[in-house]
Design a protein around this motif. Structure first.
Motif: not given
Length: 75
Positions: A14-17, A24-26, A39-41
Motif C-alpha cells: 500500500e502506498a500513498t499518492i 510514497h513507498v513505505p 506501476l499498477l494502481v
C-alpha cells in the motif's frame, strides 16, 4: 519488431499518492528508492474511480491497437 526480454518481479504494497502526484513507498522498501518501476494502481471502488478508469482507456488503445497485434485481426 523484436521485444527485449527482461526479468521482472512484483511487490504488493500500500502506498500513498500525494496531491503533487508523488508516490510514497513505505520505508521498508527503501532499497527501491531512486529506481524506475512499472506501476499498477488499484483503488478502492468509489465515485472517483469511474472518472479515473476513463484515464486508462487511451493507454489501453495503444496496447491493443498496435502493428504487432494486427495479425490477429485476420484470424
Amino acid at each position: 519488431m523484436k521485444r527485449e526480454v527482461s526479468t521482472m518481479f512484483a511487490i504488493e504494497m500500500e502506498a500513498t499518492i500525494d496531491h503533487a502526484g508523488n508516490v510514497h513507498v513505505p520505508e521498508q522498501y527503501r532499497q527501491l528508492y531512486g529506481k524506475t518501476a512499472r506501476l499498477l494502481v488499484i483503488l478502492d471502488d468509489d465515485s472517483e474511480t469511474d472518472a479515473l478508469a476513463r484515464l486508462s482507456e487511451p493507454a489501453l488503445q495503444q496496447i491493443w491497437n498496435n502493428e504487432d497485434d494486427a495479425i490477429y485481426d485476420q484470424l
